[in-house]
Design a protein around this motif. Structure first.
Motif, PDB file in Angstrom:
ATOM      1  N   UNK A   1       1.854  26.468 -71.505  1.00 54.18           N
ATOM      2  CA  UNK A   1       2.467  25.175 -71.249  1.00 54.18           C
ATOM      3  C   UNK A   1       2.309  24.235 -72.446  1.00 54.18           C
ATOM      4  N   UNK A   2       3.171  23.223 -72.469  1.00 54.30           N
ATOM      5  CA  UNK A   2       3.125  22.205 -73.512  1.00 54.30           C
ATOM      6  C   UNK A   2       3.594  20.886 -72.916  1.00 54.30           C
ATOM      7  N   UNK A   3       2.870  19.791 -73.228  1.00 58.93           N
ATOM      8  CA  UNK A   3       3.236  18.487 -72.688  1.00 58.93           C
ATOM      9  C   UNK A   3       2.983  17.413 -73.724  1.00 58.93           C
ATOM     10  N   UNK A   4       3.848  16.400 -73.749  1.00 57.15           N
ATOM     11  CA  UNK A   4       3.663  15.282 -74.664  1.00 57.15           C
ATOM     12  C   UNK A   4       2.571  14.368 -74.125  1.00 57.15           C
ATOM     13  N   UNK A   5       1.676  13.896 -75.017  1.00 60.61           N
ATOM     14  CA  UNK A   5       0.576  13.032 -74.585  1.00 60.61           C
ATOM     15  C   UNK A   5       0.590  11.678 -75.286  1.00 60.61           C
ATOM     16  N   UNK A   6       1.298  11.532 -76.401  1.00 63.09           N
ATOM     17  CA  UNK A   6       1.341  10.245 -77.094  1.00 63.09           C
ATOM     18  C   UNK A   6       2.545  10.203 -78.026  1.00 63.09           C
ATOM     19  N   UNK A   7       3.015   8.979 -78.304  1.00 64.68           N
ATOM     20  CA  UNK A   7       4.208   8.841 -79.144  1.00 64.68           C
ATOM     21  C   UNK A   7       3.894   9.080 -80.613  1.00 64.68           C
ATOM     22  N   UNK A   8       2.633   8.883 -81.028  1.00 71.00           N
ATOM     23  CA  UNK A   8       2.232   9.177 -82.395  1.00 71.00           C
ATOM     24  C   UNK A   8       0.712   9.292 -82.442  1.00 71.00           C
ATOM     25  N   UNK A   9       0.161   9.561 -83.624  1.00 66.47           N
ATOM     26  CA  UNK A   9      -1.268   9.818 -83.752  1.00 66.47           C
ATOM     27  C   UNK A   9      -2.093   8.558 -83.470  1.00 66.47           C
ATOM     28  N   UNK A  10      -1.612   7.393 -83.920  1.00 69.48           N
ATOM     29  CA  UNK A  10      -2.334   6.142 -83.672  1.00 69.48           C
ATOM     30  C   UNK A  10      -2.444   5.870 -82.179  1.00 69.48           C
TER      31      UNK A  10
ATOM     32  N   UNK B   1       0.970   4.336 -99.795  1.00 66.49           N
ATOM     33  CA  UNK B   1       0.683   3.475 -98.661  1.00 66.49           C
ATOM     34  C   UNK B   1      -0.773   3.051 -98.718  1.00 66.49           C
ATOM     35  N   UNK B   2      -1.060   1.746 -98.766  1.00 70.17           N
ATOM     36  CA  UNK B   2      -2.455   1.310 -98.799  1.00 70.17           C
ATOM     37  C   UNK B   2      -3.183   1.725 -97.533  1.00 70.17           C
ATOM     38  N   UNK B   3      -4.488   1.811 -97.630  1.00 72.93           N
ATOM     39  CA  UNK B   3      -5.274   2.291 -96.501  1.00 72.93           C
ATOM     40  C   UNK B   3      -5.137   1.372 -95.288  1.00 72.93           C
ATOM     41  N   UNK B   4      -4.765   0.101 -95.515  1.00 73.78           N
ATOM     42  CA  UNK B   4      -4.608  -0.832 -94.404  1.00 73.78           C
ATOM     43  C   UNK B   4      -3.303  -0.590 -93.638  1.00 73.78           C
ATOM     44  N   UNK B   5      -2.535   0.403 -94.052  1.00 74.70           N
ATOM     45  CA  UNK B   5      -1.299   0.719 -93.332  1.00 74.70           C
ATOM     46  C   UNK B   5      -1.596   1.076 -91.875  1.00 74.70           C
ATOM     47  N   UNK B   6      -2.744   1.710 -91.627  1.00 73.53           N
ATOM     48  CA  UNK B   6      -3.153   2.051 -90.268  1.00 73.53           C
ATOM     49  C   UNK B   6      -4.546   1.476 -90.002  1.00 73.53           C
ATOM     50  N   UNK B   7      -4.712   0.155 -90.083  1.00 74.39           N
ATOM     51  CA  UNK B   7      -6.062  -0.403 -89.917  1.00 74.39           C
ATOM     52  C   UNK B   7      -6.630  -0.140 -88.531  1.00 74.39           C
ATOM     53  N   UNK B   8      -5.795  -0.263 -87.494  1.00 81.67           N
ATOM     54  CA  UNK B   8      -6.289  -0.052 -86.136  1.00 81.67           C
ATOM     55  C   UNK B   8      -6.706   1.397 -85.924  1.00 81.67           C
ATOM     56  N   UNK B   9      -5.935   2.317 -86.468  1.00 81.36           N
ATOM     57  CA  UNK B   9      -6.254   3.736 -86.326  1.00 81.36           C
ATOM     58  C   UNK B   9      -7.615   4.049 -86.931  1.00 81.36           C
ATOM     59  N   UNK B  10      -7.818   3.650 -88.186  1.00 84.52           N
ATOM     60  CA  UNK B  10      -9.077   3.958 -88.855  1.00 84.52           C
ATOM     61  C   UNK B  10     -10.242   3.208 -88.221  1.00 84.52           C
TER      62      UNK B  10
ATOM     63  N   UNK C   1      -5.065   8.215 -80.661  1.00 89.97           N
ATOM     64  CA  UNK C   1      -6.448   7.794 -80.928  1.00 89.97           C
ATOM     65  C   UNK C   1      -6.800   6.598 -80.034  1.00 89.97           C
ATOM     66  N   UNK C   2      -5.845   5.702 -79.843  1.00 89.98           N
ATOM     67  CA  UNK C   2      -6.087   4.555 -78.953  1.00 89.98           C
ATOM     68  C   UNK C   2      -6.399   5.032 -77.546  1.00 89.98           C
ATOM     69  N   UNK C   3      -5.729   6.085 -77.091  1.00 88.49           N
ATOM     70  CA  UNK C   3      -6.006   6.641 -75.772  1.00 88.49           C
ATOM     71  C   UNK C   3      -7.436   7.200 -75.691  1.00 88.49           C
ATOM     72  N   UNK C   4      -7.894   7.837 -76.779  1.00 84.23           N
ATOM     73  CA  UNK C   4      -9.247   8.378 -76.799  1.00 84.23           C
ATOM     74  C   UNK C   4     -10.293   7.270 -76.638  1.00 84.23           C
TER      75      UNK C   4
ATOM     76  N   UNK D   1     -10.474   2.285 -85.106  1.00 86.00           N
ATOM     77  CA  UNK D   1     -10.759   2.927 -83.819  1.00 86.00           C
ATOM     78  C   UNK D   1     -11.528   4.223 -84.020  1.00 86.00           C
ATOM     79  N   UNK D   2     -11.130   5.010 -85.004  1.00 85.51           N
ATOM     80  CA  UNK D   2     -11.849   6.254 -85.289  1.00 85.51           C
ATOM     81  C   UNK D   2     -13.298   5.966 -85.672  1.00 85.51           C
TER      82      UNK D   2
END
Length: 209
Positions: A192-201, A64-73, A204-207, A75-76
């Motif tokens: 306790x355990x709770x879901x906070x996001x549908x995936x890692x991207x 997978x090219x690095x641009x597969x998650x351009x918004x994630x990277x 990170x957007x929430x952060x 944003x980080x």
């Protein structure tokens, strides 16, 4: 003299027969164990193969090219520039190191997180260590985090579905493989355990909000 010799030969023959029988009995007893162990190994291999289509493996990052998650990277990098996240020195991993890391983890690392470790390394911020490989700080080491969590507080069911990737003094963040599809992000502690996001991207957007 001849009788004594004949008696000795008979005794040797009996001892040989006894030793042969004992050896055969040992082999008979061991055979089911070998078959059982082989069956277990094949079952584990089959489980891994059946999951491989749904879960990402360490080597997927090469496909997978690095641009597969351009918004994630991107944003980080913005969070790092804003000093909300700090990259730990010398913590970026090569593809070979990522593959090696994967062999020691109980569940796969998603592609986005792999790309983070390859491009940016382990991170610190928001009260958490976002872990990778770190021999100096165990809180920033994925292998240690997951070994310690499984030994200290995760239930058996949680241990089968959670891969912890970040930890603070009181809480953890984990990829949850409890449902089909990409792993969701959950936050938890020992109770306790709770879901906070549908995936890692999405996390990170929430952060960045």
């Amino acid at each position: 003299m001849a009788k004594q010799r004949q008696k000795q030969l008979k005794n040797k023959l009996k001892n040989l027969q006894r030793a042969t029988q004992e050896r055969q009995q040992r082999l008979i007893k061991q055979e089911p164990q070998k078959v059982s162990a082989l069956a277990q190994n094949l079952a584990l291999l089959s489980d891994d193969e059946s999951k491989s289509s749904a879960l990402e493996t360490a080597l997927d990052v090469e496909k997978v090219p690095i641009v597969h998650h351009p918004d994630l990277l991107a944003t980080l990098r913005r969070l790092i520039a804003a000093q909300k996240l700090t990259a730990l020195p010398n913590s970026r991993l090569t593809t070979t190191e990522l593959a090696d890391l994967a062999t020691t983890l109980p569940l796969p690392l998603p592609r986005g997180y792999q790309q983070m470790l390859r491009e940016l390394g382990a991170l610190q911020g928001f009260g958490y260590f976002f872990a990778g490989r770190n021999n100096e700080n165990v809180a920033a080491d994925l292998v240690y985090l997951n070994q310690a969590a499984r030994a200290d507080f995760l239930t058996e069911q949680q241990a089968e579905t959670l891969l912890i990737f970040a930890a603070s003094e009181q809480r953890y963040l984990a990829f949850s493989y409890a449902q089909p599809g990409p792993p969701r992000i959950v936050r938890g502690d020992q109770q306790h355990e709770a879901e906070v996001a549908v995936d890692f991207a999405a996390f990170v957007a929430q952060l960045a909000q």
